[in-house]
Design a protein around this motif. Structure first.
Motif, PDB file in Angstrom:
ATOM      1  N   MET A  51       0.853  -1.190   0.000  1.00 10.51           N
ATOM      2  CA  MET A  51       0.000   0.000   0.000  1.00 10.51           C
ATOM      3  C   MET A  51       0.890   1.241   0.000  1.00 10.51           C
ATOM      4  N   GLU A  52       0.787   2.043  -1.042  1.00  9.47           N
ATOM      5  CA  GLU A  52       1.535   3.299  -1.124  1.00  9.47           C
ATOM      6  C   GLU A  52       0.543   4.431  -1.361  1.00  9.47           C
ATOM      7  N   ASP A  81       3.220   3.844   5.849  1.00  9.80           N
ATOM      8  CA  ASP A  81       3.991   3.487   4.655  1.00  9.80           C
ATOM      9  C   ASP A  81       4.498   2.057   4.741  1.00  9.80           C
ATOM     10  N   GLY A  82       4.546   1.388   3.607  1.00 11.66           N
ATOM     11  CA  GLY A  82       5.145   0.055   3.549  1.00 11.66           C
ATOM     12  C   GLY A  82       4.235  -1.067   3.987  1.00 11.66           C
ATOM     13  N   CYS A  83       2.966  -0.777   4.228  1.00 14.26           N
ATOM     14  CA  CYS A  83       2.008  -1.810   4.648  1.00 14.26           C
ATOM     15  C   CYS A  83       1.783  -2.787   3.492  1.00 14.26           C
ATOM     16  N   ARG A 157      -1.945   2.268  -5.366  1.00  9.47           N
ATOM     17  CA  ARG A 157      -1.775   3.711  -5.247  1.00  9.47           C
ATOM     18  C   ARG A 157      -3.073   4.414  -5.617  1.00  9.47           C
ATOM     19  N   GLU A 158      -3.140   5.694  -5.258  1.00 11.51           N
ATOM     20  CA  GLU A 158      -4.227   6.499  -5.790  1.00 11.51           C
ATOM     21  C   GLU A 158      -3.908   6.804  -7.251  1.00 11.51           C
TER      22      GLU A 158
END
Length: 214
Positions: A51-52, A81-83, A157-158
């Motif tokens: 997840m970013e 961050d980094g999940c 990402r979005e």
């Protein structure tokens, strides 16, 4: 830094090639996340998605799950961050279905249209990323690349700023974003005030030492 990579042509595998690929894949797996080939030719397996996300997400509480209308039981916050999350999917699942399943798994109330799935590859000391179309099949890409995340990994990402579908956001979500931005602005302002107050104090102390009689 990520480098946008040209799309690679999609190569279709025969049933026998799929079977051989799965056997090879499973023999190389080190985390026990193997693929399974069913009698109907559909195979299942696992993908990991990093997840970013730069913008806050809206998460439903247990009381508000299943409701379509926003409620005061929904909270907006930034994801660390980094999940990395693991999903069990099939070869028929598309990118859009993977995004929807990922958000549903973590009770994210945001519209899936706000997000995009990317594939990331390492080659010649560079990191290449490519946005996947909604109709692509992530498990097929995982099978072809093999289990090593250095060869292929997935990133949520979005959409890029110019691609943001603001109409997909509800009024409460947009208001939450504004509240978060206001808080960040106030926090940064307070940090600057404290920094310059400390700097001013040191200057005044130094001046007192210089101007001290005798």
């Amino acid at each position: 830094k990520d480098v946008q990579k040209e799309r690679e042509p999609h190569v279709y595998l025969s049933k026998e090639e799929v079977k051989e690929k799965i056997q090879s894949y499973n023999s190389s797996v080190t985390d026990k996340l193997k693929m399974t080939l069913n009698a109907n030719g559909i195979y299942t397996g696992f993908i990991k998605v990093q997840m970013e996300l730069c913008r806050p997400i809206t998460v439903q509480s247990s009381q508000s799950q299943g409701r379509s209308a926003p409620s005061n039981q929904e909270m907006a916050f930034y994801l660390p961050d980094g999940c990395v999350n693991t999903l069990h999917i099939s070869s028929t699942n598309t990118v859009r279905e993977v995004i929807e399943a990922l958000l549903k798994k973590f009770f994210v109330a945001d519209n899936p249209a706000k997000f995009a799935l990317y594939k990331r590859c390492h080659k010649e000391d560079q990191v290449y990323t490519c946005k996947l179309s909604d109709r692509e099949h992530p498990l097929y890409l995982r099978l072809v690349a093999g289990p090593k995340t250095e060869m292929l990994s997935f990133v949520l990402r979005e959409h890029e700023t110019g691609e943001v579908m603001w109409e997909a956001f509800s009024i409460p979500e947009l208001q939450n974003f504004l509240r978060i931005l206001d808080k960040e602005e106030n926090d940064q302002l307070q940090i600057l005030k404290n920094r310059y107050a400390a700097y001013r104090g040191k200057l005044e102390e130094a001046l007192r030492g210089v101007l001290k009689p005798g």
